[in-house]
Design an enzyme around this catalytic site. Structure first.
Site, mmCIF file in Angstrom:
data_model
loop_
_atom_site.group_PDB
_atom_site.id
_atom_site.type_symbol
_atom_site.label_atom_id
_atom_site.label_comp_id
_atom_site.label_asym_id
_atom_site.label_seq_id
_atom_site.Cartn_x
_atom_site.Cartn_y
_atom_site.Cartn_z
ATOM 1 N N ASP A 43 14.373 -6.496 30.394
ATOM 2 C CA ASP A 43 14.497 -7.532 29.390
ATOM 3 C C ASP A 43 15.908 -8.118 29.539
ATOM 4 O OD1 ASP A 43 14.190 -8.941 26.827
ATOM 5 O OD2 ASP A 43 15.595 -7.431 26.083
ATOM 6 N N ASP A 59 17.905 -10.511 26.941
ATOM 7 C CA ASP A 59 18.755 -10.573 25.746
ATOM 8 C C ASP A 59 18.869 -9.222 25.057
ATOM 9 O OD1 ASP A 59 19.312 -13.639 25.056
ATOM 10 O OD2 ASP A 59 17.347 -13.448 26.012
ATOM 11 N N GLU A 85 38.498 4.478 16.978
ATOM 12 C CA GLU A 85 39.479 5.438 16.473
ATOM 13 C C GLU A 85 39.846 6.523 17.472
ATOM 14 O OE1 GLU A 85 38.051 7.602 13.035
ATOM 15 O OE2 GLU A 85 36.137 6.601 13.108
HETATM 16 N N1 RBF Z 1 31.326 10.884 14.374
HETATM 17 C C1 RBF Z 1 29.996 11.012 14.440
HETATM 18 O O1 RBF Z 1 29.307 10.750 13.467
HETATM 19 N N2 RBF Z 1 29.371 11.420 15.587
HETATM 20 C C2 RBF Z 1 30.053 11.718 16.714
HETATM 21 O O2 RBF Z 1 29.439 12.076 17.726
HETATM 22 C C3 RBF Z 1 31.482 11.633 16.673
HETATM 23 N N3 RBF Z 1 32.230 11.943 17.750
HETATM 24 C C4 RBF Z 1 33.594 11.815 17.710
HETATM 25 C C5 RBF Z 1 34.364 12.117 18.830
HETATM 26 C C6 RBF Z 1 35.759 11.995 18.820
HETATM 27 C C7 RBF Z 1 36.534 12.323 20.045
HETATM 28 C C8 RBF Z 1 36.402 11.556 17.643
HETATM 29 C C9 RBF Z 1 37.881 11.422 17.602
HETATM 30 C C10 RBF Z 1 35.646 11.253 16.508
HETATM 31 C C11 RBF Z 1 34.231 11.377 16.531
HETATM 32 N N4 RBF Z 1 33.450 11.098 15.411
HETATM 33 C C12 RBF Z 1 32.078 11.188 15.473
HETATM 34 C C13 RBF Z 1 34.057 10.294 14.368
HETATM 35 C C14 RBF Z 1 34.465 11.044 13.157
HETATM 36 O O3 RBF Z 1 33.325 11.036 12.340
HETATM 37 C C15 RBF Z 1 35.584 10.197 12.575
HETATM 38 O O4 RBF Z 1 36.739 10.434 13.292
HETATM 39 C C16 RBF Z 1 35.760 10.497 11.115
HETATM 40 O O5 RBF Z 1 34.699 9.898 10.451
HETATM 41 C C17 RBF Z 1 37.083 9.960 10.562
HETATM 42 O O6 RBF Z 1 37.073 8.571 10.437
HETATM 43 MG MG MG Z 2 41.126 7.607 11.176
#
Ligand code: RBF
Ligand code: MG
Ligand code: ADP
Length: 412
Positions: A14, A16, A336
């Site tokens: 596909d 788009d 982040e």
């Molecule tokens: N949040 C998720 O919901 N699922 C993830 O797989 C996930 N993996 C992350 C991996 C790394 C290296 C980092 C730094 C953050 C990850 N987070 C993930 C985000 C985490 O939920 C987030 O840093 C907090 O919500 C703070 O804002």
């Molecule tokens: Mg943060």
């Protein structure tokens, strides 16, 4: 060895939302036009748009007008209005993350591919004007104007398979919409769903998807009997004392690497407090193009943090998350990075400029059964990142002038 799901020989794509990143732009432009035609809530327009994603432009316009009860304008006139606005902006559209890699790989390995797009041929030419010739490398193209019925009817996929000279059952279809998946399955092909818009996975399962993946980075061609990618590299993780994970993990080097940056802003305020993992959030709006070049997921690379009166510039290894954090069900996309260094009393980054050189992809965003499991996985991601960044291939990324703000000093 993982058992293949199927043994196909051909790939139907596909366009788009699968190969090119048009979905957000189309949503934005069409929604604005619809809002001018009635006093609709944003969520009503969004839901209507969701129901027609994947349809041909004419079919989609008619369907959306029916759903919203728009009667004071013809389908043709509304379509002409949105098309004119979109024609001004197609040059903003880049390829989906991983699309170029996939096309190059299939081409290099002699796998025949076809495009099966709802877009009519005359729209397609305008849409693809700023793309550099990859369309010519496809073996066949089937456009929306060539069939009686558009997706979810199987016609377009049947036509694409016929042009490839094979039965649909010898093909795997890559699709980003539930209607497209439905069409592919009705044609008798295998279907991989790759949602392009932050979306509910259930709709793709209902449509009969054989597999749903979060981005093209996670496609495993060998699962379908196709030649595997050869660009992943195994890195030895820096021991975290956690023996629940293997010593090696494969990462995907990004080509090209992605550079993005901006002032550190406040996030949801839970990184340090809830997870014990501080993440320096960037504002996504000014870096939309760069962040859209990365599929939602976990990446590693180097970070350059601007100093101030008290503090020097620093370059540090980083591991970062980009996306919607399924565990917390964020409503907005975040970028982040966690800088893998203890900053102690110098750990207030707010307002300082942070620059990232993103070198490799680790894994898709995931949900977890518990906060502990999420935290454990993030620490593992950091081990993978440290391991990768210690290899020669990725170590030299820290010398990128971008991270040291040298370009600014040069330009004054
Ligand atoms: N949040 C998720 O919901 N699922 C993830 O797989 C996930 N993996 C992350 C991996 C790394 C290296 C980092 C730094 C953050 C990850 N987070 C993930 C985000 C985490 O939920 C987030 O840093 C907090 O919500 C703070 O804002
Ligand atoms: Mg943060
Ligand atoms: P927010 O939700 O505002 O992003 P967090 O709890 O995630 O808050 O903490 C992130 C902040 O912590 C960063 O903006 C920065 O000021 C600070 N910080 C201190 N050390 C680090 C680090 N090693 N990596 C990222 N941020 C750090």
């Amino acid at each position: 060895m993982t058992t293949p799901f199927a043994n196909v020989t051909h790939v139907i794509l596909d366009l788009d939302g699968t190969l090119i990143n048009t979905e957000q732009l189309v949503d934005e432009v069409v929604s604005a036009v619809l809002h001018k035609r009635g006093d609709f809530t944003a969520s009503r327009v969004r839901k209507a748009m969701e129901q027609v994603r994947g349809m041909r432009p004419g079919d989609g316009t008619r369907a959306v007008m029916d759903i919203l009860g728009i009667r004071d304008v013809s389908v043709e006139a509304l379509l002409a209005e949105t098309s004119a606005l979109l024609d001004e902006r197609w040059d903003e559209v880049s390829m989906m993350p991983g699309a170029r890699r996939l096309l190059d790989h299939l081409h290099a390995r002699g796998v025949k591919t076809a495009l099966a797009t709802s877009t009519p041929a005359d729209f397609l030419a305008k849409k693809m004007a700023s793309h550099d010739g990859w369309v010519e490398r496809l073996s066949a193209i089937a456009t929306g104007d060539e069939v009686t019925n558009g997706k979810p009817s199987p016609d377009i996929f049947a036509l694409a398979a016929r042009r490839l000279g094979v039965d649909p059952s010898a093909c795997v279809v890559l699709e980003d919409t539930p209607l497209g998946v439905r069409a592919a399955k009705a044609a008798g092909a295998f279907a991989i769903a790759i949602p392009s818009i932050h979306d509910d996975f259930a709709a793709y399962e209902d449509a009969g998807a054989d597999q749903t993946i979060r981005s093209l980075y996670d496609l495993e061609p060998e699962r379908w009997g196709l030649p595997p990618f050869a660009d992943r590299v195994d890195v030895r993780c820096v021991a975290s004392g956690n023996d629940r994970f293997p010593a090696f993990e494969s990462v995907l080097p990004l080509r090209p690497i992605i550079r993005l940056g901006g002032p550190v802003v406040r996030g949801f305020g839970r990184g340090s407090s809830t997870l014990g993992i501080p993440t320096a959030n960037l504002d996504v709006a000014p870096i939309k193009k760069e962040s859209d070049a990365l599929a939602p997921g976990i990446y590693f690379g180097w970070a350059g943090l601007r100093g101030d009166e008290r503090r020097e510039d620093v370059v540090a290894p980083m591991v970062m998350s980009i996306g919607w954090n399924p565990f917390f069900e964020n409503a907005r996309k975040t970028v982040e990075p966690w800088l893998l260094r203890d900053f102690g009393k110098d750990g207030d980054f707010y307002g300082r400029e942070l620059r990232l050189a993103v070198l490799g992809y680790v894994r898709p965003e995931a949900n977890f059964a518990s906060l502990e499991a999420l935290v454990e996985r993030i620490h593992r991601d950091a081990d993978v990142a440290r391991g990768a960044l210690a290899t020669e291939q990725f170590e030299r990324g820290k010398d990128d002038p971008y991270l040291k703000f040298l370009d600014e000093e040069l330009s004054g």
